[in-house]
Design a protein around this motif. Structure first.
Motif, PDB file in Angstrom:
ATOM      1  N   SER A 219      37.551  33.913  47.186  1.00 35.21           N
ATOM      2  CA  SER A 219      37.274  33.714  45.882  1.00 35.21           C
ATOM      3  C   SER A 219      37.815  34.570  45.013  1.00 35.21           C
ATOM      4  CB  SER A 219      35.710  33.596  45.582  1.00 35.21           C
ATOM      5  OG  SER A 219      35.203  33.499  44.307  1.00 35.21           O
ATOM      6  N   HIS A 220      38.533  33.998  43.631  1.00 31.21           N
ATOM      7  CA  HIS A 220      39.002  34.798  42.587  1.00 31.21           C
ATOM      8  C   HIS A 220      37.845  35.169  41.604  1.00 31.21           C
ATOM      9  CE1 HIS A 220      41.259  35.330  38.988  1.00 31.21           C
ATOM     10  NE2 HIS A 220      41.891  36.295  39.628  1.00 31.21           N
TER      11      HIS A 220
ATOM     12  N   ASP B 258      51.004  41.448  40.989  1.00 32.71           N
ATOM     13  CA  ASP B 258      51.258  41.135  42.488  1.00 32.71           C
ATOM     14  C   ASP B 258      50.767  39.975  43.194  1.00 32.71           C
ATOM     15  OD1 ASP B 258      48.744  42.402  41.606  1.00 32.71           O
ATOM     16  OD2 ASP B 258      48.056  42.978  43.341  1.00 32.71           O
TER      17      ASP B 258
ATOM     18  N   THR C  18      29.227  38.153  39.185  1.00 33.35           N
ATOM     19  CA  THR C  18      30.159  37.499  39.784  1.00 33.35           C
ATOM     20  C   THR C  18      31.558  37.630  39.741  1.00 33.35           C
ATOM     21  OG1 THR C  18      30.307  35.781  38.210  1.00 33.35           O
ATOM     22  CG2 THR C  18      28.607  35.292  39.965  1.00 33.35           C
ATOM     23  N   ARG C  19      31.903  38.844  38.942  1.00 35.00           N
ATOM     24  CA  ARG C  19      33.356  39.127  38.678  1.00 35.00           C
ATOM     25  C   ARG C  19      34.049  37.847  37.998  1.00 35.00           C
ATOM     26  NH1 ARG C  19      35.588  43.776  41.731  1.00 35.00           N
ATOM     27  NH2 ARG C  19      33.693  44.997  42.307  1.00 35.00           N
TER      28      ARG C  19
ATOM     29  N   ARG D 290      38.303  48.929  47.613  1.00 31.86           N
ATOM     30  CA  ARG D 290      38.344  49.747  46.336  1.00 31.86           C
ATOM     31  C   ARG D 290      37.150  50.510  46.008  1.00 31.86           C
ATOM     32  NH1 ARG D 290      41.868  49.035  42.635  1.00 31.86           N
ATOM     33  NH2 ARG D 290      40.198  48.819  41.034  1.00 31.86           N
TER      34      ARG D 290
ATOM     35  N   ILE E  42      30.303  34.030  45.610  1.00 29.05           N
ATOM     36  CA  ILE E  42      29.992  33.623  46.846  1.00 29.05           C
ATOM     37  C   ILE E  42      28.872  32.829  46.981  1.00 29.05           C
ATOM     38  CG2 ILE E  42      29.297  34.507  49.339  1.00 29.05           C
ATOM     39  CD1 ILE E  42      32.318  34.795  48.715  1.00 29.05           C
TER      40      ILE E  42
ATOM     41  N   ILE F 262      29.131  45.714  40.365  1.00 32.29           N
ATOM     42  CA  ILE F 262      30.001  44.633  39.723  1.00 32.29           C
ATOM     43  C   ILE F 262      30.200  43.609  41.062  1.00 32.29           C
ATOM     44  CG2 ILE F 262      32.139  43.795  38.414  1.00 32.29           C
ATOM     45  CD1 ILE F 262      30.202  45.653  36.998  1.00 32.29           C
ATOM     46  N   GLY F 263      29.514  42.586  40.556  1.00 36.74           N
ATOM     47  CA  GLY F 263      30.031  41.295  41.561  1.00 36.74           C
ATOM     48  C   GLY F 263      29.077  41.464  42.663  1.00 36.74           C
TER      49      GLY F 263
ATOM     50  N   GLU G 110      31.799  49.782  40.928  1.00 38.05           N
ATOM     51  CA  GLU G 110      32.552  48.817  41.852  1.00 38.05           C
ATOM     52  C   GLU G 110      31.599  47.997  42.664  1.00 38.05           C
ATOM     53  OE1 GLU G 110      35.427  47.511  42.381  1.00 38.05           O
ATOM     54  OE2 GLU G 110      36.895  48.837  41.645  1.00 38.05           O
TER      55      GLU G 110
ATOM     56  N   ARG H 272      41.052  43.006  52.404  1.00 38.18           N
ATOM     57  CA  ARG H 272      41.973  42.191  52.044  1.00 38.18           C
ATOM     58  C   ARG H 272      42.991  42.176  50.743  1.00 38.18           C
ATOM     59  NH1 ARG H 272      41.960  36.579  54.345  1.00 38.18           N
ATOM     60  NH2 ARG H 272      39.960  36.354  53.633  1.00 38.18           N
ATOM     61  N   THR H 273      44.178  41.986  50.919  1.00 40.47           N
ATOM     62  CA  THR H 273      45.119  42.167  49.691  1.00 40.47           C
ATOM     63  C   THR H 273      45.176  40.827  49.028  1.00 40.47           C
ATOM     64  OG1 THR H 273      46.269  43.778  51.310  1.00 40.47           O
ATOM     65  CG2 THR H 273      47.505  42.969  49.343  1.00 40.47           C
ATOM     66  N   ALA H 274      44.557  41.257  47.840  1.00 36.96           N
ATOM     67  CA  ALA H 274      44.613  40.013  46.917  1.00 36.96           C
ATOM     68  C   ALA H 274      44.522  40.753  45.478  1.00 36.96           C
ATOM     69  CB  ALA H 274      43.598  39.063  47.027  1.00 36.96           C
ATOM     70  N   PRO H 275      45.191  40.320  44.469  1.00 42.12           N
ATOM     71  CA  PRO H 275      45.439  40.867  43.269  1.00 42.12           C
ATOM     72  C   PRO H 275      44.020  41.316  42.659  1.00 42.12           C
ATOM     73  CG  PRO H 275      45.914  38.682  43.005  1.00 42.12           C
ATOM     74  CD  PRO H 275      46.071  38.716  44.391  1.00 42.12           C
ATOM     75  N   ARG H 276      43.028  40.353  42.834  1.00 42.20           N
ATOM     76  CA  ARG H 276      41.636  40.394  42.438  1.00 42.20           C
ATOM     77  C   ARG H 276      40.862  39.487  43.119  1.00 42.20           C
ATOM     78  NH1 ARG H 276      43.160  43.748  39.313  1.00 42.20           N
ATOM     79  NH2 ARG H 276      42.559  44.214  37.243  1.00 42.20           N
ATOM     80  N   ARG H 277      39.506  39.958  43.193  1.00 41.48           N
ATOM     81  CA  ARG H 277      38.719  39.067  44.100  1.00 41.48           C
ATOM     82  C   ARG H 277      37.162  38.773  43.529  1.00 41.48           C
ATOM     83  NH1 ARG H 277      38.508  41.142  50.264  1.00 41.48           N
ATOM     84  NH2 ARG H 277      38.170  43.027  49.367  1.00 41.48           N
ATOM     85  N   ALA H 278      36.476  38.040  43.988  1.00 39.91           N
ATOM     86  CA  ALA H 278      34.990  37.809  43.608  1.00 39.91           C
ATOM     87  C   ALA H 278      34.551  37.778  44.823  1.00 39.91           C
ATOM     88  CB  ALA H 278      34.962  36.655  42.414  1.00 39.91           C
ATOM     89  N   VAL H 279      34.401  38.413  45.584  1.00 38.97           N
ATOM     90  CA  VAL H 279      33.649  38.087  46.901  1.00 38.97           C
ATOM     91  C   VAL H 279      32.955  39.173  47.244  1.00 38.97           C
ATOM     92  CG1 VAL H 279      35.631  36.934  47.942  1.00 38.97           C
ATOM     93  CG2 VAL H 279      35.569  39.437  48.050  1.00 38.97           C
ATOM     94  N   GLY H 280      31.757  39.588  46.159  1.00 43.11           N
ATOM     95  CA  GLY H 280      30.783  40.716  46.320  1.00 43.11           C
ATOM     96  C   GLY H 280      31.654  42.040  45.958  1.00 43.11           C
ATOM     97  N   PRO H 281      30.716  42.974  46.065  1.00 44.84           N
ATOM     98  CA  PRO H 281      31.412  44.226  45.631  1.00 44.84           C
ATOM     99  C   PRO H 281      32.859  44.280  46.392  1.00 44.84           C
ATOM    100  CG  PRO H 281      29.286  44.667  46.137  1.00 44.84           C
ATOM    101  CD  PRO H 281      29.429  43.206  46.711  1.00 44.84           C
ATOM    102  N   ASP H 282      33.843  45.037  45.826  1.00 45.11           N
ATOM    103  CA  ASP H 282      35.073  45.309  46.370  1.00 45.11           C
ATOM    104  C   ASP H 282      35.197  46.231  47.391  1.00 45.11           C
ATOM    105  OD1 ASP H 282      37.769  45.529  47.203  1.00 45.11           O
ATOM    106  OD2 ASP H 282      38.690  44.657  45.313  1.00 45.11           O
ATOM    107  N   VAL H 283      34.799  46.232  48.512  1.00 44.12           N
ATOM    108  CA  VAL H 283      34.371  47.504  49.326  1.00 44.12           C
ATOM    109  C   VAL H 283      35.664  48.427  49.513  1.00 44.12           C
ATOM    110  CG1 VAL H 283      33.708  48.216  51.672  1.00 44.12           C
ATOM    111  CG2 VAL H 283      32.874  46.157  50.740  1.00 44.12           C
TER     112      VAL H 283
ATOM    113  N   LEU I 189      25.698  36.272  49.354  1.00 42.79           N
ATOM    114  CA  LEU I 189      26.651  37.267  49.821  1.00 42.79           C
ATOM    115  C   LEU I 189      26.623  37.268  51.386  1.00 42.79           C
ATOM    116  CD1 LEU I 189      26.999  40.144  47.257  1.00 42.79           C
ATOM    117  CD2 LEU I 189      28.441  38.007  47.265  1.00 42.79           C
TER     118      LEU I 189
END
Lengths: 375, 513, 395
Positions: free
Chosen positions: B469-470, B428, B162-163, C187, B474, B207-208, B204, C174-185, B511
């Motif tokens: 979500s941070h 950032d 879930t990161r 990146r 999901i 993970i998540g 990548e 989406r531009t965000a410092p970190r996300r937890a929305v599944g795999p970060d497609v 998801l």
């Protein structure tokens, strides 16, 4: 006498708090840690008992079973900001299940064993060297406890050797008692336990003080019997506390280089007795160390005969981890105050690692320290 | 939701052949215990008697990769769903059997198999509980540095799936920053080790992935030495804007203090250890509302009256905070080598003072640290009082952050008491952690209100440019917002799904896949 | 009309007639491929349109950035369109609050660094590190020296991406410092080598240019001591922006001839507020002393710094190893005349460099290798017509 259901009702609010809780104590439960079963977490067991008590889940052998997956070690309570007495609630749950005849076979067996072993224990007690020196008068009763009688009789002779050093000739073992009855309570057989306790009380008439070698029974007699509506006038102390009060007269000398101290759940979390045994032990070893988790965070040794029969992986895991930690520190002596812990940690299960750690009871250690001084 | 008998009896027999009887169960207590995770929506249902919201057919506890592989093969043959389960501590319904299937609990895979104190790397099985892992590392003078408030009930595998983020993320990073490699079994029963050095892209992707591609079975994690020292500082800053300015300055200067937390006015009022000394009755009420320990009787009485009009309460709370001019509480924690940590603390201090911060008693920071996992104990009393509480954590770049804060706050405030804090800051941007409390008339009413709150809050976050979500993930809860979050990226996610799980057996419905 | 003419008409309709070429000199930039046409799109939308065209016509596309890499393209039988990002050099947006900058993929590293410097921002990596490489090329195929102990790998520079997918769609994450929305497609497509998507626009995170950047050099009696000290420095929590360890031969090259012996050296760069740097330097001295090291004079450090920053070339063979593996490996390089150096440190792993003709450290157990099976499967799923050639052949 209170029925188990009435006791569950006393825990109503705790059951509710646990039902909606995000399992904040789950890492501390030795049973769910070993079985990996969500159903065995304190939260899930309490939620289940809540459902059973409310009637939203029916009492059956299947639904009652998880209630028995509790060592009553109270470690979860340490981590609970509400201080929920999960062990107490589940003990009542076990009893309620037993009253309905829904207890697992291992618990029926435990009650049967309690009766069957009586002769065996009496014979074992007769064989201890101390038995011959038993005083016939005196108001201090020494109850070594069933595990010491059966498995560690030298602890009884050691205890008497210390009593002798203190010139306490009036300490004696009351006849007709080999066990304080904790196994019956733990098995959920509350009515049988009540009867047994009344019997024991008769044998204890004439005594003012109980010095107990068994930590779970100390907790039972000092604190929990009252919760069950049984009152008595006895002063109940554990051997470690007894020796602590006489420490200055005993003047033991260090006989071992280093040891770790393992807290018993009953003496520690149950009665809050942490320092007296440590003070005694620290006089007998040069360096008394602590496990990473100690005092109120000390993990349970996993000892409960019925639970051990039903889920041997629990004790195996507790033992492996506790002894593993001692080995990692390179310390080969672990001191405990409870024969249950001592037996549980020393007795290896099938496939378990061999034990290279020497588990000693505080009584043995103290006797050793006094004996060495004599030489 | 209770679609039963998804699994044929032939399939049941095939699964039963793989596991000894003590590691497979369809007993009622197990089906209850595994019918939910910690999605608060299911707690609303539980209160009204719905105690098996997502009932699985069977639960298994594998102890080896071979058992897992064999199970996957049986699942492919008989077409039933496999739902990976760690601690079940997720708050989004990510580990539930939406339409039946087999829950695969990985907690029997709970060993540290290798640990190297030269490389500060540990090979750890996925089912280990976070606190157990941290304790075992601490015994050896090491730490993972990952301290989510769920640490006592969540697992390493769950964190990776879930990161997850912990309370010291600004020093140690999120879990995705701590992982060196993972062991992974996909939906075709193929095991592979996916490492950062050679397979960053695949890492990548995994993970998540919340179990929709396969099972994370183990991972090599980056460790650190236990810090030599740890210090806390507390400040009052005049506003969230000024507080965020201070956070941003500290991060952009290249500093990495372990803890940076900024509470908005209302959260400050309720979380500050000084809060309960306020003479205001409402302050005491709101304090009791979130502090389970204080005035429990009072709490129930007040909740039932105060929450009848949650929106009002929120406004009153905000006004009160305004009137008291309490400002916002900020906590800074530095750790590590003493000299370095002291220098870091001194620099943070300068920056916060520049942003009109007033130094408060260090005790406030220490008290936060000592009670850092305590917040979740406040959940039960709220649910018992017929209210509900949930949290929403979004993330955005600094230049969008205040808009996100205002818009989401506004979207929730009409029907709930809203608190927020900023606890994961980066060069950032930053995450915002909203807590909202409300109540409905009955279960249907409560769940409808709950759903409406989430809908409007997520829509507001999305429009304002925040990630939905941070670190909670999901699951089912935010599945329908995946399209808004990823847009055309959903095509890529679906492609990954066909590659990893062509038979569609892995954790269906999560998801948005 | 020949097929090529037809193609150029269609391509011209997308990018305009002046932004494509079939000249030999332009085609030669795609060494060994001989594309039919070379096209210079101005943005992601045009690239996406070209990809849609390529899917329709079943032709292939090879992508070229700054031309500093040495891509290995699979030679297909059907026609190839060469796509160069040389027109995509704009800074689209710079946000000084977030320190983020949106750039087109074709901007060169040095130009990017210069532009950032004007706004008081920096990337934390040396300006001259990557010569004339484009940011798109660097992120699509990161070189082995793209890592800072303080900032992490180059991919950490990238917050989010806009990519043109092989199917001709444009994907903006989406531009965000970190996300937890599944795999970060977004990146996830970094490091893709234009295998399933082309990076068209990047959101990069930068920092305020620090008030102070200080180099430091420590002398050690052995390479082992130097490496051990370097590890200790990182593991205690000092985060230099650059850290290198060199043996005698490499040190001679980096530092130049001196009138004393330099068996091994640790070189660092520290950046940040003065007080932080001062404490870090104290700590480094302390750790060096524990490993028989000593601090070299500041002017020597400054010289070394200038030299290594400007000669940040990849003239060796590198292997990424754990610290324990690296300690074991350096023991094999006993010939003092051969150059051995280590960089790209973090607290757990390090790159070990040897001269190009040195036998590689294959004897050292490597934990993993690239999963070509997975890459091929992803390729098949996302680029079914194999439109993108990718910079490395996938079997």
């Amino acid at each position: 006498m209170r029925s188990a259901d009435a006791t569950i009702n006393k825990h109503k609010r705790e059951l509710e708090l646990c039902t909606y809780c995000p399992k904040l104590c789950r890492h501390s439960c030795p049973v769910s840690n070993a079985t990996g079963r969500e159903t065995h977490t304190p939260q899930a067991k309490m939620q289940l008992l809540n459902h059973l008590q409310q009637g939203s889940v029916e009492w059956t052998r299947e639904t009652a079973r998880p209630l028995f997956a509790c060592l009553e070690c109270k470690n979860c309570t340490t981590y609970c900001d509400h201080g929920n007495d999960v062990a107490g609630a589940l003990a009542a749950g076990k009893a309620a299940a037993s009253e309905r005849g829904l207890q697992p076979i291992e618990y029926t067996q435990a009650v049967r064993d309690y009766r069957l072993r009586e002769t065996r224990l009496r014979n074992a007690l007769q064989r201890t060297a101390a038995a011959s020196e038993m005083a016939t008068r005196g108001r201090i009763a020494y109850l070594p406890g069933c595990d010491n009688i059966e498995f560690f009789p030298e602890t009884i002779s050691d205890a008497f050797s210390i009593f002798r050093r203190l010139d306490l000739r009036f300490v004696r073992m009351p006849s007709g008692i080999t066990c304080g009855g904790h196994p019956l309570w733990a098995a959920g057989a509350w009515s049988a336990a009540h009867v047994e306790t009344e019997r024991l009380l008769e044998h204890l008439s004439g005594f003012s003080t109980l010095v107990m070698g068994c930590a779970p029974c100390t907790d039972l007699w000092r604190r929990r019997l009252e919760e069950h509506g049984i009152s008595h006038q006895l002063d109940v102390i554990h051997t470690s506390e007894f020796f602590f009060t006489h420490l200055e007269r005993l003047k033991p000398r260090s006989v071992r280089r280093a040891a770790l101290f393992h807290d018993s759940c009953s003496l520690g979390r149950g009665l809050g007795v942490y320092d007296p045994p440590r003070r005694v032990a620290s006089r007998c070893v040069e360096h008394l160390g602590e496990f990473f988790h100690h005092r109120d965070r000390s993990p349970c040794c996993g000892a409960d005969p019925a639970l051990d029969a039903a889920m041997p992986e629990v004790r195996a895991k507790q033992r492996t981890e506790r002894l593993g930690e001692a080995s990692r520190y390179g310390i080969d002596t672990v001191v405990t105050t409870c024969a249950r812990c001592r037996r549980s940690l020393s007795r290896s299960a099938a496939g378990d690692q061999r034990n290279t750690v020497d588990l000693v009871d505080l009584t043995n250690l103290l006797a050793e320290a006094l004996h060495t001084e004599n030489r | 939701m209770n679609q039963q008998a998804a699994i044929t009896s032939a399939a049941q027999r095939a699964i039963a052949a793989l596991f000894p009887s003590d590691r497979i169960s369809a007993d009622l207590p197990d089906r209850i215990a595994y019918s939910r995770d910690l999605w608060p929506r299911t707690l609303i249902g539980l209160r009204e008697g719905q105690h098996r919201p997502f009932e699985p057919d069977t639960v298994v506890w594998p102890v080896s990769l071979d058992e897992l592989r064999a199970l996957i093969e049986v699942s492919i043959e008989h077409r039933f769903a496999l739902i990976p389960f760690g601690g079940g501590s997720g708050v989004c319904g990510g580990a539930v059997a939406q339409n039946g299937g087999v829950i695969v609990d990985l907690k029997r895979l709970d060993q540290i198999t290798q640990l190297c104190d030269v490389n500060l790397l540990a090979d750890v099985q996925a089912g280990i509980i976070g606190q157990t892992l941290e304790d075992q590392l601490n015994v050896r003078g090491l730490t993972l540095g990952h301290f989510p408030s769920s640490i006592r009930c969540s697992t390493l595998g769950g964190w990776l799936a879930t990161r997850s983020a912990g309370q010291c993320s600004s020093r140690y990073g999120k879990i995705e920053d701590m992982v060196d490699s993972v062991g992974f079994i996909d939906g075709t029963a193929r095991y592979r080790r996916v490492d950062r050095a050679n397979n960053r892209q695949q890492l990548e992707a995994i993970i998540g992935s919340e179990g929709v591609f396969g099972f994370i079975t183990d991972a090599t994690m980056r460790l650190a030495h236990l810090p030599q020292t740890r210090m806390f500082l507390a400040y009052r800053v005049p506003s969230v804007e000024r507080g965020c300015e201070a956070l941003r300055r500290i991060l952009q200067a290249g500093l990495r203090p372990a803890v940076l937390r900024l509470y908005d006015e209302l959260d400050t009022l309720l979380s500050s250890p000084a809060g309960d000394r306020s003479p205001s009755a409402l302050s005491r009420a709101t304090h009791a509302l979130t502090h389970g320990g204080a005035g429990k009787a009072l709490q129930n009485r007040l909740l039932s009256t105060a929450l009848r009009k949650a929106g009002n309460l929120s406004r009153i709370g905000a006004n009160l905070a305004d009137r008291l001019r309490r400002g916002c509480l900020m906590i800074v924690g530095v750790e590590g080598d003493r000299a370095l940590a002291e220098a870091e603390a001194a620099y943070c201090h300068e920056q916060i003072i520049c942003c009109e911060g007033d130094r408060l008693d260090d005790e406030i920071g220490i008290s936060w640290f000592e009670n850092r996992y305590g917040v979740s104990f406040k959940m039960s009393p709220l649910f018992m009082a017929n209210a509900f509480v949930d949290t929403m954590e979004v993330a955005a770049p600094w230049h969008k952050l205040m808009r996100v804060y205002r818009d989401v706050h506004q979207a929730l405030s009409a029907d709930a008491l809203v608190l927020a804090h900023f606890s994961h800051a980066y060069t950032d941007g930053c995450s915002i952690y909203f807590t909202f409390v409300s109540r409905g008339s009955d279960r249907t009413g409560a769940q409808a209100l709950y759903d409406r709150l989430w809908q409007s809050a997520l829509a507001a976050a999305d429009t304002a440019g925040a990630a939905v979500s941070h670190h909670h993930g999901i699951g089912l809860a935010k599945a329908e917002f995946m399209k808004a979050e990823h847009g055309h990226g959903m095509t890529t996610l679906r492609a990954l799904k066909t590659v990893f799980d062509p038979h569609g057996i892995m954790n269906p419905g999560k998801l948005g896949l | 009309m020949s097929p090529e003419t037809d193609l150029s008409t269609e391509v011209a309709a997308i990018v305009g007639a002046t932004h494509l070429s079939s000249l030999e000199s332009d085609r030669a930039e795609f060494s060994g491929l001989d594309p039919a046409l070379v096209v210079w799109p101005k943005d992601g939308a045009e690239i996406a349109a070209i990809l849609r065209l390529a899917n329709r016509r079943r032709i292939h596309i090879a992508v070229r950035g700054g031309g500093t890499g040495s891509p290995c393209w699979r030679r297909p039988s059907s026609p190839v369109l060469g796509l160069s990002t040389r027109r995509m050099i704009n800074i689209v947006e710079l946000d000084s609050t977030s320190g983020t900058v949106i750039v087109q993929a074709g901007i060169r590293w040095s130009k990017l660094c210069d532009a950032l410097e004007q706004h008081g921002l920096w990337t934390g990596l040396p300006r001259d590190a990557f010569g004339e490489a484009t940011i798109g090329g660097l992120l699509a195929d990161p070189p082995a020296n793209a890592h800072s102990p303080s900032f992490g790998p180059l991919s950490e520079l990238c917050v989010s991406t806009t990519v043109a997918c092989a199917d001709g769609s444009l994907l903006r994450s989406r531009t965000a410092p970190r996300r937890a929305v599944g795999p970060d497609v977004g990146r996830m497509l970094l490091g893709d080598r234009a295998n399933v998507a082309i990076l068209t626009e990047l959101v990069l995170r930068t920092r305020q240019r620090p008030a102070l950047i200080v180099p430091a050099l420590q002398l050690f009696p052995t390479l082992r001591d130097a490496l051990t000290a370097a590890r200790a420095i990182l593991q205690i929590g000092v985060r230099p922006t650059m850290l290198r360890v060199a043996n005698q031969a490499q040190a001679a090259r980096e530092i130049g001839p001196q009138n004393f012996s330099i068996p091994a050296v640790v070189g660092l760069e520290l950046a940040g507020p003065q007080k932080m740097i001062d404490r870090a330097l104290d700590k480094i001295d302390e750790i060096a002393a524990q490993h028989s090291g000593q601090t070299l004079p500041a002017d020597l450090a400054a010289d070394w710094y200038e030299r290594t920053c400007s000669e940040y070339a990849l003239d060796g063979h590198s292997t990424r190893l754990s610290h324990r593996e690296a300690l074991a490996a350096i023991g094999r390089f006993t010939d003092a005349g051969r150059r051995v150096w280590l960089d790209q440190f973090d607290a757990h792993r390090v790159n070990l460099w040897t001269e190009s003709d040195e036998p590689t450290v294959d004897a050292v157990a490597m934990r993993g290798s690239r999963d070509d099976h997975w890459l091929a499967a992803i390729k098949a799923a996302l680029d079914p017509h194999q439109v993108l050639l990718g910079a490395q052949s996938i079997e």
